[in-house]
Design an enzyme around this catalytic site. Structure first.
Site, PDB file in Angstrom:
ATOM      1  N   ASP A 150       9.317   2.923   1.880  1.00  0.00           N
ATOM      2  CA  ASP A 150       8.129   3.693   2.251  1.00  0.00           C
ATOM      3  C   ASP A 150       7.905   3.490   3.750  1.00  0.00           C
ATOM      4  OD1 ASP A 150       5.651   4.736   2.802  1.00  0.00           O
ATOM      5  OD2 ASP A 150       4.640   3.850   1.060  1.00  0.00           O
ATOM      6  N   LYS A 169       2.541  11.116   7.303  1.00  0.00           N
ATOM      7  CA  LYS A 169       1.752  10.842   8.502  1.00  0.00           C
ATOM      8  C   LYS A 169       2.281  11.553   9.766  1.00  0.00           C
ATOM      9  CE  LYS A 169      -0.930   7.158   6.731  1.00  0.00           C
ATOM     10  NZ  LYS A 169      -0.661   6.014   5.888  1.00  0.00           N
ATOM     11  N   PHE A 183       0.860  -1.190   0.000  1.00  0.00           N
ATOM     12  CA  PHE A 183       0.000   0.000   0.000  1.00  0.00           C
ATOM     13  C   PHE A 183       0.890   1.232   0.000  1.00  0.00           C
ATOM     14  CE2 PHE A 183      -2.301   3.602   1.577  1.00  0.00           C
ATOM     15  CZ  PHE A 183      -3.472   3.535   0.857  1.00  0.00           C
TER      16      PHE A 183
HETATM   17  C1  LIG Z   1      -0.848   6.064   4.413  1.00  0.00           C
HETATM   18  C2  LIG Z   1       0.220   5.518   3.562  1.00  0.00           C
HETATM   19  C3  LIG Z   1       0.514   6.077   2.308  1.00  0.00           C
HETATM   20  C4  LIG Z   1      -0.317   7.174   1.674  1.00  0.00           C
HETATM   21  O1  LIG Z   1      -0.349   8.341   2.421  1.00  0.00           O
HETATM   22  P1  LIG Z   1      -1.528   9.408   2.141  1.00  0.00           P
HETATM   23  O2  LIG Z   1      -1.169  10.572   3.023  1.00  0.00           O
HETATM   24  O3  LIG Z   1      -2.807   8.748   2.554  1.00  0.00           O
HETATM   25  O4  LIG Z   1      -1.490   9.749   0.703  1.00  0.00           O
HETATM   26  C5  LIG Z   1       1.580   5.546   1.597  1.00  0.00           C
HETATM   27  N1  LIG Z   1       2.309   4.535   2.084  1.00  0.00           N
HETATM   28  C6  LIG Z   1       2.062   3.976   3.293  1.00  0.00           C
HETATM   29  C7  LIG Z   1       2.929   2.873   3.786  1.00  0.00           C
HETATM   30  C8  LIG Z   1       1.001   4.438   4.071  1.00  0.00           C
HETATM   31  O5  LIG Z   1       0.732   3.858   5.239  1.00  0.00           O
END
Ligand SMILES: *Cc1c(COP(=O)(O)O)cnc(C)c1O
Length: 401
Positions: free
Chosen positions: A225, A254, A140
């Site tokens: 990520d 985040k 994700f």
């Molecule tokens: C939440 C998340 C994203 C996307 O972030 P948004 O601010 O919702 O666009 C990408 N990668 C990971 C691992 C995430 O948990």
């Protein structure tokens, strides 16, 4: 207004792209949130780790108010007196030479893909438009069209094509699968050190070290990520630190701004991020003084309040206790730090049902992928609060709803 009226308004006038639990929150403080009827809940999701510092942290709030009174946005057509300080603080914190500031996590992922492609053409001399990036099944990384193009979830992509080419997905946790996917046009490997949305999937020990080795051998960028796992969530600054591994490109979001404001960043060395030239990439709000002041305060809270150490201690305590829950419904408890997944057995019924009962009992958690309940409270949580929650969780998870 009553809860049901808010729900009716939302259902009538808002797009139905989420299926939230039916709780209408109106106030948050630390690890607690309150609904419109005044009922209090322990937040065990932390907005998918965007609230590591807890709700409405007073120091971040003060920074927000102070900056909001002075200057909120300059665009990047002009410089501001906040952004250079954050660049330096991010470099000192992470060891990466450079950073670029964006807003949402998805934007930061997109930014990392763009710079990886440019690196592939300008440094690795891959023929133009031929660069390929390896990703993992169950990933994700966000919701843009390019990012969903390499998702393995049908729901995320089925009706949104045509999709972006240039990606290949291999099974997560399997370094040999990565080796087999590599060819002369491979530019990078984009990976989550723990798959959060995928169901709190922890790869086998040594996986990240293997990826590092593969990337070094084949001159490929290791792109991590850590939007969900970074900034203390797993009990280290970065989840990659658990294996002593340093990716070439680090994506953060985040918790970077403690839940006040969307701020994301890509961190790397000058040899990579230095490749962007003026005009190639940007964002009107990226690096704005308000977001940056908030981010600087949010990062200070992580270190001043020893949130990483607290996470390691409380995470271990919570996970051990969750693992000891009796009954026949739990298949597995897995986690690192305060990112913990409880996977229910198929015969236990939907994880969502347990989340609904937990909500009624004053604990907000969210299922991921039908069978797994994620417990990820703010990193400021103390043992006393965990001790309050454990008997409730124990009872709910050992009784079929
Ligand atoms: C939440 C998340 C994203 C996307 O972030 P948004 O601010 O919702 O666009 C990408 N990668 C990971 C691992 C995430 O948990």
């Amino acid at each position: 207004m009553r809860s049901i009226e808010y729900i009716e308004l939302a259902d009538k006038y808002g797009a139905h792209n989420y299926k939230p639990l039916d709780v209408i929150l109106t106030k948050g403080e630390g690890v607690w949130v309150y609904d419109v009827d005044g009922k209090k809940y322990l937040d065990c999701l932390s907005s998918y780790s965007a609230l590591n510092q807890g709700h409405v942290h007073p120091k971040i709030l003060a920074a927000l108010i102070e900056q909001a009174k002075k200057l909120t946005l300059t665009s990047r057509a002009f410089r501001n007196d906040q952004l250079p300080l954050l660049y330096k603080e991010l470099a000192d914190l992470s060891g990466y030479e450079m950073s670029i500031l964006m807003n949402s996590g998805s934007e930061a992922v997109e930014t990392s893909l763009k710079i990886a492609r440019k690196w592939a053409y300008c440094v690795k001399n891959i023929p133009l438009d031929k660069a390929e990036i390896i990703v993992a099944d169950g990933n994700f990384h966000g919701r843009t069209i390019t990012i969903i193009s390499f998702s393995s979830e049908r729901l995320y992509k089925e009706y949104f094509g045509p999709l972006t080419p240039g990606f290949i997905s291999v099974p997560y946790g399997n370094a040999d699968a990565i080796r087999r996917a590599i060819h002369k046009n491979t530019a990078g490997i984009l990976i989550e050190p723990i798959q959060g949305e995928g169901g709190v999937i922890i790869p086998p020990k040594g996986y990240l070290q293997e990826i590092r080795k593969i990337c070094d051998e084949h001159n490929i960028l290791f792109i991590a990520d850590e939007i969900q796992t970074g900034l203390g969530r797993t009990g280290k600054l970065f989840a990659c630190d658990h294996e002593g591994v340093r990716p070439d490109v680090m994506i953060l979001g985040k918790a970077l701004s403690g839940g006040f404001y969307p701020v994301s960043a890509v961190l790397s060395e000058k040899s990579v991020l230095g490749l962007f030239i003026p005009g190639e990439h940007g964002s009107t709000f990226g690096g704005n003084p308000l977001g940056v002041a908030v981010t600087r305060a949010a990062l200070r809270v992580i270190s001043e309040e020893n949130l990483i150490e607290n996470t390691a201690a409380q995470g271990m305590y919570l996970e051990e206790n969750l693992a000891e829950i009796p009954g026949n419904y739990i298949k597995e408890v897995r986690g690192k730090g305060l990112l913990i997944g409880v996977e229910m057995k198929p015969e236990a019924g939907e994880a969502r049902k347990y989340c609904e009962v937990l909500k009624d009992r004053g604990i907000l958690a969210k299922e991921t992928h039908e069978t797994t309940i994620r417990f990820a409270p703010p990193l400021i949580i103390d043992k006393q609060t965990i001790d309050w929650a454990l008997p409730i969780i124990r009872e709910v998870l050992s009784t079929k709803p």
